[in-house]
Design a protein around this motif. Structure first.
Motif, mmCIF file in Angstrom:
data_model
loop_
_atom_site.group_PDB
_atom_site.id
_atom_site.type_symbol
_atom_site.label_atom_id
_atom_site.label_comp_id
_atom_site.label_asym_id
_atom_site.label_seq_id
_atom_site.Cartn_x
_atom_site.Cartn_y
_atom_site.Cartn_z
ATOM 1 N N LEU A 1 0.748 -1.230 0.099
ATOM 2 C CA LEU A 1 0.111 0.005 -0.013
ATOM 3 C C LEU A 1 0.891 0.964 0.020
ATOM 4 O O LEU A 1 0.411 2.153 -0.751
ATOM 5 C CB LEU A 1 -1.034 -0.132 1.314
ATOM 6 C CG LEU A 1 -2.158 -0.957 1.432
ATOM 7 C CD1 LEU A 1 -2.997 -0.870 2.496
ATOM 8 C CD2 LEU A 1 -3.318 -0.460 0.033
ATOM 9 N N ALA B 1 2.543 1.513 -3.441
ATOM 10 C CA ALA B 1 1.722 2.026 -4.520
ATOM 11 C C ALA B 1 1.243 3.288 -4.370
ATOM 12 O O ALA B 1 0.710 3.865 -5.430
ATOM 13 C CB ALA B 1 0.564 1.050 -4.323
ATOM 14 N N ASN B 2 1.361 3.931 -3.362
ATOM 15 C CA ASN B 2 0.732 5.322 -3.284
ATOM 16 C C ASN B 2 1.975 6.408 -2.976
ATOM 17 O O ASN B 2 1.697 7.479 -2.393
ATOM 18 C CB ASN B 2 -0.037 5.386 -1.738
ATOM 19 C CG ASN B 2 -1.540 4.774 -2.010
ATOM 20 O OD1 ASN B 2 -2.163 5.438 -2.729
ATOM 21 N ND2 ASN B 2 -1.560 3.599 -1.830
ATOM 22 N N SER B 3 3.132 5.714 -3.269
ATOM 23 C CA SER B 3 4.296 6.814 -3.206
ATOM 24 C C SER B 3 4.594 7.287 -4.646
ATOM 25 O O SER B 3 3.822 7.206 -5.546
ATOM 26 C CB SER B 3 5.510 6.010 -2.848
ATOM 27 O OG SER B 3 5.895 5.065 -3.604
ATOM 28 N N GLY C 1 4.725 4.756 -7.475
ATOM 29 C CA GLY C 1 3.478 3.651 -7.351
ATOM 30 C C GLY C 1 3.321 3.276 -8.926
ATOM 31 O O GLY C 1 3.074 2.253 -8.909
ATOM 32 N N GLU C 2 3.298 4.271 -9.822
ATOM 33 C CA GLU C 2 3.022 3.765 -11.112
ATOM 34 C C GLU C 2 4.000 2.587 -11.568
ATOM 35 O O GLU C 2 3.390 1.586 -12.364
ATOM 36 C CB GLU C 2 3.000 5.037 -12.057
ATOM 37 C CG GLU C 2 2.030 5.972 -11.981
ATOM 38 C CD GLU C 2 0.500 5.446 -12.110
ATOM 39 O OE1 GLU C 2 0.372 4.529 -12.825
ATOM 40 O OE2 GLU C 2 -0.390 5.872 -11.353
ATOM 41 N N GLN D 1 -3.865 2.005 -5.057
ATOM 42 C CA GLN D 1 -3.599 3.397 -5.048
ATOM 43 C C GLN D 1 -4.979 4.142 -4.476
ATOM 44 O O GLN D 1 -5.989 4.237 -5.183
ATOM 45 C CB GLN D 1 -3.441 3.865 -6.473
ATOM 46 C CG GLN D 1 -2.129 3.654 -7.000
ATOM 47 C CD GLN D 1 -1.854 4.404 -8.180
ATOM 48 O OE1 GLN D 1 -2.318 4.628 -9.341
ATOM 49 N NE2 GLN D 1 -0.463 4.882 -8.375
ATOM 50 N N VAL D 2 -4.862 4.545 -3.148
ATOM 51 C CA VAL D 2 -5.945 5.167 -2.569
ATOM 52 C C VAL D 2 -6.079 6.681 -3.119
ATOM 53 O O VAL D 2 -5.178 7.376 -2.701
ATOM 54 C CB VAL D 2 -5.960 5.317 -1.096
ATOM 55 C CG1 VAL D 2 -7.145 5.645 -0.307
ATOM 56 C CG2 VAL D 2 -5.421 3.655 -0.707
ATOM 57 N N GLU D 3 -7.269 6.671 -3.748
ATOM 58 C CA GLU D 3 -7.726 8.052 -3.892
ATOM 59 C C GLU D 3 -8.133 9.119 -3.025
ATOM 60 O O GLU D 3 -8.498 8.704 -1.972
ATOM 61 C CB GLU D 3 -8.693 8.346 -5.322
ATOM 62 C CG GLU D 3 -8.022 7.426 -6.566
ATOM 63 C CD GLU D 3 -9.158 7.065 -7.690
ATOM 64 O OE1 GLU D 3 -10.192 7.494 -7.476
ATOM 65 O OE2 GLU D 3 -8.665 6.674 -8.919
ATOM 66 N N TRP E 1 -11.696 8.183 -2.068
ATOM 67 C CA TRP E 1 -12.230 7.034 -1.668
ATOM 68 C C TRP E 1 -13.407 6.571 -0.837
ATOM 69 O O TRP E 1 -14.228 5.858 -1.116
ATOM 70 C CB TRP E 1 -10.813 6.055 -1.306
ATOM 71 C CG TRP E 1 -10.500 6.585 0.168
ATOM 72 C CD1 TRP E 1 -9.840 7.311 0.774
ATOM 73 C CD2 TRP E 1 -11.290 5.690 1.458
ATOM 74 N NE1 TRP E 1 -9.855 7.423 2.088
ATOM 75 C CE2 TRP E 1 -10.736 6.538 2.647
ATOM 76 C CE3 TRP E 1 -12.080 4.967 1.639
ATOM 77 C CZ2 TRP E 1 -11.007 6.244 3.855
ATOM 78 C CZ3 TRP E 1 -12.563 4.604 2.831
ATOM 79 C CH2 TRP E 1 -11.980 5.059 3.986
ATOM 80 N N ASN F 1 -10.354 -2.522 -7.201
ATOM 81 C CA ASN F 1 -9.638 -1.823 -6.151
ATOM 82 C C ASN F 1 -10.319 -1.365 -5.005
ATOM 83 O O ASN F 1 -9.662 -1.540 -3.975
ATOM 84 C CB ASN F 1 -9.050 -0.607 -7.042
ATOM 85 C CG ASN F 1 -7.906 -0.948 -7.829
ATOM 86 O OD1 ASN F 1 -7.198 -2.064 -7.691
ATOM 87 N ND2 ASN F 1 -7.313 -0.022 -8.925
#
Length: 383
Positions: free
Chosen positions: A30, A33-35, A38-39, A270-272, A275, A353
């Motif tokens: 997690l 992925a959110n750093s 992430g992509e 990826q937490v938007e 969310w 997701n």
């Protein structure tokens, strides 16, 4: 150096180590992925390898080893374990059925007739590693009979999840490939039952062929792992039989390689920023309510009704409040819930997701509630 080795051995042999590693892998996945990378991290799991993505090789390939291990444990439990005795097997069996039916019913209550109705299987599963890991944190205060009950319930739950996958999450069937896979299964059974073949090699070759043809049949390839477990020779009270030897070989690789890789690959979410907007969507409510509320209600209610009907009895030394706490821990879905999510919403990244995120949230809530409830109950009991 010896102290390090001793500490490591104690760690990997403890009940909670597998669950702790899964938690660590989930958090790492997690965070990455959110750093800022992430992509790149997400694209890594889509890397093509032999005509399939790396994630697919993990989910359809390595996870077949997990299902093989589950199958081997089921075979032993049904033959000489807790599930071999009707008196001890009925309660966790009925409880597991309740723990699957009630969450599925709650999910369908909100999702029947919608685009997400196929996710009914998501809240039906219990993660045995996490559930037992949380229970073990309570130490020796937990009655042994409660640990046995939760273990048996989770094993039966796994069997139920396997049947749900086979029956409801198979794509259009190729009867040629399915027939070829089942023919290999039949051949392995004949080698076992009639020719008493106990060598690993034919089962290894047969298992690979069965997996390959099952992969192309439309039935999920991991089912081949369960079928192989049934075909492998098992002998009661013989710790050196092929089935138990394979199970012992697989235990650490599955717990410390396969499942962590599965967690890394499938919790790369990826937490938007918005969310929480999905919290009001039917599938989110179904997952959260199914796991957090449906699991404990289903497990406890079906257990209570079966005891009142005198079909079975409470395990010795276990109180209803303790069993209710085990039911709360049953809401820890994780591995199997995420696995079913991938099948239920195949190709829809939005639902996949968000469902993974809500599974993690529901599992966390169930773990906290179950731990807090049992900690309080066991404190009072000891006092």
């Amino acid at each position: 150096m010896n102290l390090i080795k001793t500490t490591w051995k104690r760690f990997i042999s403890s009940e909670k180590s597998g669950g702790l590693i899964l938690i660590a892998c989930t958090l790492i996945s997690l965070l990455i992925a959110n750093s800022s990378v992430g992509e790149v991290y997400l694209s890594y799991w889509d890397y093509p390898l032999g005509g399939h993505s790396l994630a697919l090789w993990i989910n359809d390939g390595l996870m077949a080893l997990f299902f093989l291990l589950v199958g081997l444990e089921l075979v032993q439990d049904l033959s000489e374990g807790e599930l071999s005795n009707r008196k001890t097997a009925y309660l966790p069996m009925i409880a597991a059925i309740g723990g699957m039916l009630v969450p599925a019913a709650i999910y369908l209550l909100f999702n029947a007739g919608t685009a997400t109705h196929s996710g009914f299987g998501i809240p039906m599963a219990t993660d045995i590693a996490f559930a037992l890991g949380i229970l073990s944190l309570l130490g020796s205060r937990v009655p042994l009979a409660l640990k046995v009950f939760l273990t048996a319930l989770a094993v039966i739950d796994d069997l139920g999840a396997i049947l749900v996958i086979a029956l409801f999450y198979s794509t259009s069937l190729s009867w040629v490939y399915l027939g070829a896979s089942l023919a290999v299964f039949a051949l392995l059974l004949i080698l076992n039952k009639y020719f008493k073949v106990k060598s690993l090699f034919p089962y290894l070759i047969g298992g690979v062929l069965m997996w390959y043809w099952m992969l192309h049949s439309g039935v999920h390839a991991t089912i081949a792992g369960v079928l192989l477990a049934i075909a492998i020779p098992f002998e009661k009270r013989n710790p050196d039989c092929l089935s138990i030897r394979i199970r012992n070989y697989l235990h650490y690789p599955v717990a410390f390689l396969v499942l962590p890789l599965f967690a890394l690959a499938n919790t790369a979410i990826q937490v938007e920023g918005n969310w929480d907007a999905a919290l009001g969507e039917p599938f989110a409510i179904g997952i959260l309510a199914g796991l957090i509320i449906g699991k404990p209600i289903g497990i406890t209610l079906f257990s209570y009704l079966s005891v009142k009907a005198k079909l079975c009895h409470l395990p010795s030394g276990v109180k209803w409040k303790e069993l209710a706490g085990a039911g709360m821990l049953g809401g820890i879905g994780f591995t199997m819930s995420i696995f079913i999510t991938l099948l239920a919403f195949k190709g829809n990244s939005h639902f996949i997701n968000d469902s993974k995120l809500f599974i993690l949230l529901a599992s966390l809530c169930s773990a906290i509630l179950g731990f807090a409830w049992l900690n309080n109950v066991l404190k009072k009991k000891k006092g």
